[in-house]
Write an enzyme that holds these catalytic residues in place. Sequence first.
Site, PDB file in Angstrom:
ATOM      1  N   ARG A   1       2.746  -9.653   7.503  1.00 30.94           N
ATOM      2  CA  ARG A   1       4.170  -9.509   7.814  1.00 30.94           C
ATOM      3  C   ARG A   1       4.458  -8.554   8.966  1.00 30.94           C
ATOM      4  O   ARG A   1       5.611  -8.345   9.322  1.00 30.94           O
ATOM      5  CB  ARG A   1       4.934  -9.074   6.559  1.00 30.94           C
TER       6      ARG A   1
ATOM      7  N   PRO B   1       0.816  -1.206   0.000  1.00 30.32           N
ATOM      8  CA  PRO B   1       0.000   0.000   0.000  1.00 30.32           C
ATOM      9  C   PRO B   1       0.849   1.255   0.000  1.00 30.32           C
ATOM     10  O   PRO B   1       1.586   1.523   0.937  1.00 30.32           O
ATOM     11  CB  PRO B   1      -0.808  -0.097   1.298  1.00 30.32           C
ATOM     12  N   GLU B   2       0.783   2.006  -1.077  1.00 32.01           N
ATOM     13  CA  GLU B   2       1.395   3.324  -1.128  1.00 32.01           C
ATOM     14  C   GLU B   2       0.265   4.339  -1.057  1.00 32.01           C
ATOM     15  O   GLU B   2      -0.877   3.981  -0.791  1.00 32.01           O
ATOM     16  CB  GLU B   2       2.226   3.472  -2.408  1.00 32.01           C
TER      17      GLU B   2
ATOM     18  N   ARG C   1      21.689  18.066  -3.094  1.00 34.34           N
ATOM     19  CA  ARG C   1      21.537  16.682  -2.621  1.00 34.34           C
ATOM     20  C   ARG C   1      22.162  15.748  -3.635  1.00 34.34           C
ATOM     21  O   ARG C   1      21.814  15.773  -4.802  1.00 34.34           O
ATOM     22  CB  ARG C   1      20.042  16.345  -2.447  1.00 34.34           C
TER      23      ARG C   1
ATOM     24  N   HIS D   1      -3.255 -13.268  12.036  1.00 35.94           N
ATOM     25  CA  HIS D   1      -2.698 -12.048  11.452  1.00 35.94           C
ATOM     26  C   HIS D   1      -3.617 -10.847  11.634  1.00 35.94           C
ATOM     27  O   HIS D   1      -3.312  -9.763  11.156  1.00 35.94           O
ATOM     28  CB  HIS D   1      -2.418 -12.255   9.965  1.00 35.94           C
TER      29      HIS D   1
END
Length: 301
Positions: free
Chosen positions: A143, A12-13, A182, A123
């Site tokens: 996870r 998930p972004e 940078r 989970h």
Amino acid sequence: MRRGMASRCNVPELPEVEVTRRRIAPYLVGRRISSLHTTADSYFFLTPPKRLRGCVEGQRVQHLDRLGKYLIAVLEGDGRLVIHLGMTGQLFAAGAASVRLLSATARASLAPDEQADFQPDDHTHLHFVFDGDGPDIYLRDVRKFGKVLFVPAGQNHPRLEKLGVDALAVTPELLFSATRKRIVPIKSLLLDQSILAGVGNIYADESLFLAGVRPARRASRVTRRECARIADGLCRVLGRSIETGGSSISDYVAPDGQDGSYQDERRVYARSGEPCRVCGTPIRKIVIGQRGTHFCRTCQR
DNA sequence: ACCGCACCCTGAGCGC
DNA sequence: TGCGCTCAGGGTGCGG
């Protein structure tokens, strides 16, 4: 062409978190949490389960916000329940469960009509029960790279304080000034949540492709014009992914079916060896900052 | 300021 | 068939 593991990734972004927010808000906002069930304490809980329960039980949810990849449920009294889905986090309402929520092994053991009927398993780290009618809500994270914490009213938390501008609000100027002096690869800078919040591996690679900029380029060497193209690429790719329901989250997925529609729009991510959709050059995969990175040598400079 | 790396975790896919 | 290995990923934190 063979699809590797990476192409099925489910991380998930920003778009997936935003889609989750929109889908779960109707089941969450305005309801009072009567009880919260959790798994045992682990590093998943930045706020220990017992304290978490004490903080949220009896509280009504006022709204559900998002900042970067974080979901923020604002409760009565302005305390905030903060959730990060990590890599495998799934927040969903009972009855809205899809077979995706189960492992392949678990799926195989179920009859089709049983598959949609989710029961909490090992989970399932959060299980919200509410006053009145309406479905329970679950947070499942195989996870356990996700995080949950409670931030009391008037307080802040380093996790949230450090976040930069939400990636949907990126501007060419912001990106240009952030890249000056940078020397990190531009891709690493895009993944830096303290600059832009919400960009993950997929959308970093995709936006750099759209901008025609190689991911390994030093940030400081990216021109103002290219920064504008990257900002534009990010907006397009994030917006498009939200429109299509995220790259992996959909209402229902056939047991062996394809993921959400965004995967069909990927130009480079997890397409290593496959021809570039623009010029046909095989997509290359390299490692930048310990992250698999995909790009077209011809289209990106 | 930056880099490389270890860590947290588990399932899928692979070779043998 | 089944074991054991590797890999993936977000975010943090460490030492250099």
